[in-house]
Design an enzyme around this catalytic site. Structure first.
Site, PDB file in Angstrom:
ATOM      1  N   ASP A  28      23.297  -9.471  -9.233  1.00 18.74           N
ATOM      2  CA  ASP A  28      23.410  -9.603 -10.307  1.00 18.74           C
ATOM      3  C   ASP A  28      22.908  -9.903 -11.201  1.00 18.74           C
ATOM      4  O   ASP A  28      22.620 -10.925 -11.521  1.00 18.74           O
ATOM      5  CB  ASP A  28      24.488 -10.656  -9.234  1.00 18.74           C
ATOM      6  CG  ASP A  28      25.719 -11.046 -10.075  1.00 18.74           C
ATOM      7  OD1 ASP A  28      26.163  -9.487 -10.684  1.00 18.74           O
ATOM      8  OD2 ASP A  28      26.658 -11.399 -10.578  1.00 18.74           O
ATOM      9  N   HIS A  46      34.148 -14.057 -17.091  1.00 21.17           N
ATOM     10  CA  HIS A  46      33.341 -14.900 -16.375  1.00 21.17           C
ATOM     11  C   HIS A  46      34.318 -15.928 -16.098  1.00 21.17           C
ATOM     12  O   HIS A  46      34.724 -16.349 -17.466  1.00 21.17           O
ATOM     13  CB  HIS A  46      31.541 -14.606 -16.343  1.00 21.17           C
ATOM     14  CG  HIS A  46      31.464 -13.551 -16.134  1.00 21.17           C
ATOM     15  ND1 HIS A  46      30.246 -13.444 -17.169  1.00 21.17           N
ATOM     16  CD2 HIS A  46      30.907 -13.113 -15.217  1.00 21.17           C
ATOM     17  CE1 HIS A  46      30.610 -11.835 -16.741  1.00 21.17           C
ATOM     18  NE2 HIS A  46      29.913 -11.601 -15.655  1.00 21.17           N
ATOM     19  N   THR A  49      33.678 -17.357  -8.733  1.00 19.09           N
ATOM     20  CA  THR A  49      34.356 -18.372  -9.176  1.00 19.09           C
ATOM     21  C   THR A  49      35.250 -18.995  -8.740  1.00 19.09           C
ATOM     22  O   THR A  49      35.158 -20.723  -8.286  1.00 19.09           O
ATOM     23  CB  THR A  49      35.259 -18.432 -10.693  1.00 19.09           C
ATOM     24  OG1 THR A  49      33.520 -17.578 -11.613  1.00 19.09           O
ATOM     25  CG2 THR A  49      35.878 -19.749 -11.463  1.00 19.09           C
ATOM     26  N   ASP A 100      21.935  -6.087 -16.701  1.00 20.66           N
ATOM     27  CA  ASP A 100      22.570  -6.183 -17.814  1.00 20.66           C
ATOM     28  C   ASP A 100      22.679  -6.569 -18.846  1.00 20.66           C
ATOM     29  O   ASP A 100      21.350  -7.406 -18.906  1.00 20.66           O
ATOM     30  CB  ASP A 100      22.930  -7.743 -17.828  1.00 20.66           C
ATOM     31  CG  ASP A 100      23.556  -7.949 -18.617  1.00 20.66           C
ATOM     32  OD1 ASP A 100      24.336  -7.569 -19.072  1.00 20.66           O
ATOM     33  OD2 ASP A 100      24.607  -9.832 -18.545  1.00 20.66           O
ATOM     34  N   GLU A 145      25.801  -2.278 -17.606  1.00 18.08           N
ATOM     35  CA  GLU A 145      26.880  -2.379 -18.313  1.00 18.08           C
ATOM     36  C   GLU A 145      26.973  -2.213 -19.408  1.00 18.08           C
ATOM     37  O   GLU A 145      25.602  -2.084 -20.143  1.00 18.08           O
ATOM     38  CB  GLU A 145      26.422  -4.246 -17.886  1.00 18.08           C
ATOM     39  CG  GLU A 145      28.406  -5.022 -19.190  1.00 18.08           C
ATOM     40  CD  GLU A 145      28.232  -6.285 -18.506  1.00 18.08           C
ATOM     41  OE1 GLU A 145      27.835  -7.147 -17.705  1.00 18.08           O
ATOM     42  OE2 GLU A 145      28.810  -6.990 -19.641  1.00 18.08           O
ATOM     43  N   HIS A 171      33.564  -7.088 -13.469  1.00 16.82           N
ATOM     44  CA  HIS A 171      33.239  -8.380 -13.590  1.00 16.82           C
ATOM     45  C   HIS A 171      34.191  -9.549 -13.552  1.00 16.82           C
ATOM     46  O   HIS A 171      35.004  -9.049 -14.728  1.00 16.82           O
ATOM     47  CB  HIS A 171      32.146  -8.874 -14.004  1.00 16.82           C
ATOM     48  CG  HIS A 171      30.988  -8.176 -13.968  1.00 16.82           C
ATOM     49  ND1 HIS A 171      29.491  -8.707 -13.041  1.00 16.82           N
ATOM     50  CD2 HIS A 171      30.735  -6.672 -13.332  1.00 16.82           C
ATOM     51  CE1 HIS A 171      28.111  -7.740 -12.854  1.00 16.82           C
ATOM     52  NE2 HIS A 171      29.659  -6.342 -13.262  1.00 16.82           N
ATOM     53  N   GLY A 172      33.872 -10.734 -13.332  1.00 13.51           N
ATOM     54  CA  GLY A 172      35.368 -11.729 -13.710  1.00 13.51           C
ATOM     55  C   GLY A 172      36.332 -11.856 -12.846  1.00 13.51           C
ATOM     56  O   GLY A 172      37.337 -11.568 -13.555  1.00 13.51           O
ATOM     57  N   GLY A 173      36.424 -11.696 -11.019  1.00 11.38           N
ATOM     58  CA  GLY A 173      37.315 -11.118 -10.803  1.00 11.38           C
ATOM     59  C   GLY A 173      38.115 -12.665 -10.004  1.00 11.38           C
ATOM     60  O   GLY A 173      39.291 -12.357  -9.692  1.00 11.38           O
TER      61      GLY A 173
HETATM   62 ZN   LIG Z   1      29.269 -10.695 -13.932  1.00  7.12          ZN
END
Ligand SMILES: [Zn+2]
Length: 288
Positions: free
Chosen positions: A82, A181, A234, A104, A134, A209-211
Site C-alpha cells: 500500500d 485518509h 482508520t 504512489d 494514483e 482510498h480513505g474508506g
Molecule cells: Zn491510501
C-alpha cells in the site's frame, strides 16, 4: 487457497458490481482479525501493507505470515503493498511474494508519475504482480496527520485518466474525488460526476482510498460507478483503541500479570467485527 494478484481478485468484483475491501495489517492480530472476518463472511479480501508501516514491522516477516495465513484460508486473498513510494520498497515487496503493488506517484509531476509508474509496471508485470497507481492526490496521507485536508485542485482529472492508464499499463487506478485518509472534517462529499466520467474513460477497476467515514449509501453509489477496491484502516485502528481503552480501565483487570493475551484477543475480535461489517457494505460477502 493460492494468493491472487489484484487483477484477478477484482475482475469478478467489476462484473458482479461489488468492491473488495483492502485492510491494512501491521501485526498478526490484525492479520487474523481480517482473514477470519473474510472466512466468516465468505468474502475475497486484500491485505494491505503500507510502506509507512514498515517502521513498525519487518516486510519479510509480515509477508511470510500473510502468505502462510492466505494458503490456509478458504477465501481468495491478495497481498498488496500500500502506497509504495520508493522503487526499492516495490522491489523488496516483489521479492517477498506480494501479488500486487500500489505505487504512489501522486506527489510527482504528471510526466514523472507516468515515467516512474511505467517502470514499476514493467518490473511487476514480468512476474505477474499487478500494479495500482494514483492520479491526482487523495487528501491527507497514509500514516500522516489525523485529519487530512481535501484540495479540489488535486482531484483526478478525467481528461488525463485514459492517457495515464494507456501510458503506464496499470491494472487499477486510485482516484481523488473528495476522499481522504484518516478522519474526515465533517461529512465527506464525493464528486460522483467526476467519478462517472473517470469510469467511462478508464476501462480498468477504480480504487477508493480513505474508506473510513464514508456513508453506506455513498459506498454503494461509488461501487456502481466503477469502484472495485476500497481501502480501509482508520476504522479498524479506532475499534482497536476503543477496545484497549475499555479493557485497561476496567477495575477488575489485573494489569500486572496475565491480562495482555486476553486483551489482545478482545482487540482482534472487535477489529474483526468492523471488517466484517465493511465487507457487508461493500457487497463482497458470499463472493469467495
Ligand atoms: Zn491510501
Amino acid at each position: 487457497m493460492a494468493l491472487l494478484n489484484l487483477k484477478d481478485i477484482l475482475a469478478p468484483a467489476t462484473r458482479g458490481n461489488y468492491a473488495v475491501g483492502a485492510f491494512n495489517v501491521i501485526n498478526t492480530e490484525l492479520l487474523e482479525a481480517v482473514v477470519s472476518a473474510a472466512e466468516r463472511m465468505q468474502s475475497p479480501v486484500i491485505l494491505n501493507i503500507a510502506e509507512v508501516h514498515l517502521a513498525y514491522v519487518d516486510i519479510e516477516v509480515i509477508a511470510a505470515a500473510v502468505i502462510k495465513r492466505a494458503h490456509k484460508a478458504c477465501v481468495p486473498v491478495t497481498l498488496n503493498l500500500d502506497h509504495g513510494l520508493k522503487f526499492e520498497t516495490v522491489a523488496a515487496a516483489v521479492r517477498c511474494g506480494f501479488t500486487s503493488v500500489m505505487f504512489d506517484g501522486s506527489h510527482l509531476s504528471y510526466e514523472d508519475n507516468i515515467a516512474q509508474t511505467r517502470e514499476i509496471t514493467k518490473l511487476c508485470h514480468a512476474v505477474n504482480v499487478s500494479v495500482e497507481a494514483e492520479l491526482g492526490a487523495v487528501g491527507g496521507s497514509e500514516g500522516g496527520e489525523l485529519m487530512g485536508t481535501i484540495d479540489a485542485a488535486m482531484y483526478t482529472d478525467p481528461a488525463l485518466a485514459e492517457d495515464f492508464i494507456q501510458k503506464t499499463q496499470i491494472d487499477a487506478l486510485a482516484v481523488a474525488i473528495g476522499n481522504a485518509h484518516g478522519r474526515y472534517r465533517g461529512e465527506p462529499k464525493l464528486d460522483f460526476e467526476r467519478l462517472d466520467s473517470i469510469h467511462k474513460k478508464s476501462g480498468i477497476p477504480l480504487v477508493l482510498h480513505g474508506g473510513s467515514g464514508i456513508s453506506d449509501e455513498d459506498f454503494k453509489k461509488a461501487i456502481g460507478l466503477g469502484i472495485a477496491k476500497i481501502n480501509f484502516f482508520t476504522g479498524m485502528a479506532r475499534a482497536a483503541i476503543d477496545t484497549l481503552h475499555v479493557a485497561i480501565t476496567k477495575r477488575d483487570v489485573d494489569l500486572k500479570y496475565n491480562a495482555y493475551p486476553d486483551i489482545m484477543l478482545q482487540v482482534q475480535e472487535s477489529v474483526s467485527r468492523v471488517v466484517a461489517g465493511q465487507m457487508t457494505i461493500f457487497g463482497s460477502c458470499g463472493k469467495a
